[in-house]
Design an enzyme around this catalytic site. Structure first.
Site, mmCIF file in Angstrom:
data_model
loop_
_atom_site.group_PDB
_atom_site.id
_atom_site.type_symbol
_atom_site.label_atom_id
_atom_site.label_comp_id
_atom_site.label_asym_id
_atom_site.label_seq_id
_atom_site.Cartn_x
_atom_site.Cartn_y
_atom_site.Cartn_z
ATOM 1 N N HIS A 51 1.035 -1.025 -0.197
ATOM 2 C CA HIS A 51 -0.284 -0.249 0.056
ATOM 3 C C HIS A 51 1.006 1.141 -0.087
ATOM 4 O O HIS A 51 2.121 1.135 0.460
ATOM 5 C CB HIS A 51 -0.938 0.014 1.078
ATOM 6 C CG HIS A 51 -1.853 -1.154 1.373
ATOM 7 N ND1 HIS A 51 -1.630 -2.013 2.263
ATOM 8 C CD2 HIS A 51 -2.955 -1.358 0.567
ATOM 9 C CE1 HIS A 51 -2.778 -3.045 2.109
ATOM 10 N NE2 HIS A 51 -3.430 -2.660 1.013
ATOM 11 N N ASP A 54 2.443 1.469 3.077
ATOM 12 C CA ASP A 54 3.355 0.277 3.661
ATOM 13 C C ASP A 54 4.698 1.163 3.305
ATOM 14 O O ASP A 54 5.710 0.769 4.122
ATOM 15 C CB ASP A 54 3.058 -1.029 3.065
ATOM 16 C CG ASP A 54 1.718 -1.505 3.469
ATOM 17 O OD1 ASP A 54 1.424 -1.286 4.559
ATOM 18 O OD2 ASP A 54 1.006 -2.043 2.480
HETATM 19 C C1 XUL Z 1 -9.306 -6.725 0.516
HETATM 20 C C2 XUL Z 1 -8.317 -7.206 -0.059
HETATM 21 C C3 XUL Z 1 -6.896 -6.086 0.142
HETATM 22 C C4 XUL Z 1 -6.415 -5.775 -1.119
HETATM 23 C C5 XUL Z 1 -5.247 -4.808 -0.870
HETATM 24 O O1 XUL Z 1 -10.163 -7.733 0.616
HETATM 25 O O2 XUL Z 1 -8.034 -8.048 -0.883
HETATM 26 O O3 XUL Z 1 -5.957 -6.839 0.566
HETATM 27 O O4 XUL Z 1 -5.680 -6.877 -1.637
HETATM 28 O O5 XUL Z 1 -5.537 -3.546 -0.312
#
Ligand code: XUL
Ligand code: MN
Length: 346
Positions: A51, A54
């Site tokens: 992210h 992150d």
């Molecule tokens: C939510 C999900 C998240 C995304 C990344 O369900 O899968 O982990 O993959 O933010």
């Protein structure tokens, strides 16, 4: 089947979660980012997903210059460790600015925040030498359907993606659809919706998709069919393999943990489509069980990869000729049994 190929594996720092759920606190202490990075190679992985925060923690309070500087420093660390950044995703579901959604919020100030943060996410990705942004459209939905318009919401999502495409002429965007959670109902619930949105964008060839097993199951769909659908359009650019036991909260169980046959079908479909041959990663968006002890904290990542590799062997050793003969004879009863016995090693 395709000829022998290796896969490139990836996970995100969030995949070492601490065990909290809506009814109870964490069961494990927070691990440092350094520790999560250090585990990666030893577990047989090659790349990390991020992210935006992150990569650059608490970025909302930092200047653009500072954000770039920290992203650059992370890139050096990744390079030294021989780890690639697979994707970067703007985390648009934590901030007080995104309580009512991000791109589809009813408040124009909050929509502006979401777009600006997304553009900054692209700048971070560039510093990490990463050309793929993932959009999990977490809060682009409603708790009360009458509070937003479906048509207007799709238009706002397209508008936001167009701003991202305009900000960087090379960046590619993969939409990760999910039908529910954290919202009651979401606007882009399936891969078909994601690819339809791509067609409305200013540069459709730079907008594709990420498929997650659990999200397909939550939408009542077959994950391998969703994979085939995206691949038919050349649009499967990333993948979150995991498992899900029916229609409940998003469980993110280890790959194959609930339905080994479905996991086999997903791998067989990936093989058939030569997934990975254009540099795509296999990521496991899995979480440890709440019961997991600290000393077993990486098992879900290790085990998901092991299961995947076993199933690659199973897909490659499946007697496709015999299967096709049964298909030709419309003997699906024996085809069904053939799959079961192949998985049972009989
Ligand atoms: C939510 C999900 C998240 C995304 C990344 O369900 O899968 O982990 O993959 O933010
Ligand atoms: Mn995911």
């Amino acid at each position: 089947m395709s000829k022998k190929r290796d896969y490139t594996f990836s996970y995100g720092p969030w995949n070492f979660s601490e065990g909290q759920d809506p009814y109870g606190p964490p069961t494990r202490p927070v691990q440092t980012f350094d520790w999560k990075l250090d585990q990666l190679k030893g577990l047989g992985y090659d790349a990390m997903m991020f992210h935006d925060d992150d990569a650059v923690p608490e970025l909302d309070g930092k200047s653009h210059k500072q954000i770039r500087k920290e992203a650059k420093a992370l890139h050096r660390r990744l390079k030294d460790a021989g780890i690639a950044a697979e994707i970067v995703a703007p985390r648009l579901w934590f901030s007080p600015n995104t309580i009512d959604g991000a791109y589809t919020s009813n408040d124009p100030k909050h929509r502006k925040y979401a777009v600006e943060r997304s553009l900054q996410c692209i700048d971070i990705a560039n510093e990490l030498d990463c050309g793929l942004i993932v959009l999990w459209l977490a809060r682009e939905g409603t708790y009360v359907r009458e509070s937003k318009s479906g048509r207007r919401s799709v238009e706002l999502i397209v508008e936001a993606i167009d701003k991202m495409l305009g900000h960087d002429k090379k960046i590619r965007i993969a939409i990760e659809p999910k039908p529910n959670e954290p919202m009651d109902v979401a606007y882009i619930p399936t891969i078909g919706h994601a690819l339809a949105v791509a067609q409305l964008c200013s540069d459709p060839k730079r907008v594709g998709a990420l498929i997650e097993t659990a999200h397909c199951i939550l939408a009542g769909l077959d994950p391998s069919d969703e994979i085939d659908f995206a691949c038919t359009f050349g649009k499967l650019w990333s993948l979150h393999l995991n498992d899900q036991n029916g229609l409940k909260f998003d469980q993110d169980k280890p790959f194959g943990s609930v339905n080994l046959r479905s996991a086999f079908d997903q791998v067989r479909t990936l093989e058939r489509n030569k997934y990975g041959s254009r540099g795509e990663c296999v990521a496991f968006d899995v979480h440890p069980f709440r019961t997991t002890k600290i000393e077993h904290w990486a098992k879900h990542l290790e085990n998901s990869r092991r299961t995947f590799l076993h199933l690659v062997e199973k897909a490659r050793s499946f007697d496709e000729k015999a299967a096709q003969a049964l298909v030709k004879d419309r003997n699906y009863a024996d085809l069904d049994q053939m799959v079961l016995e192949h998985l049972l090693g009989k």
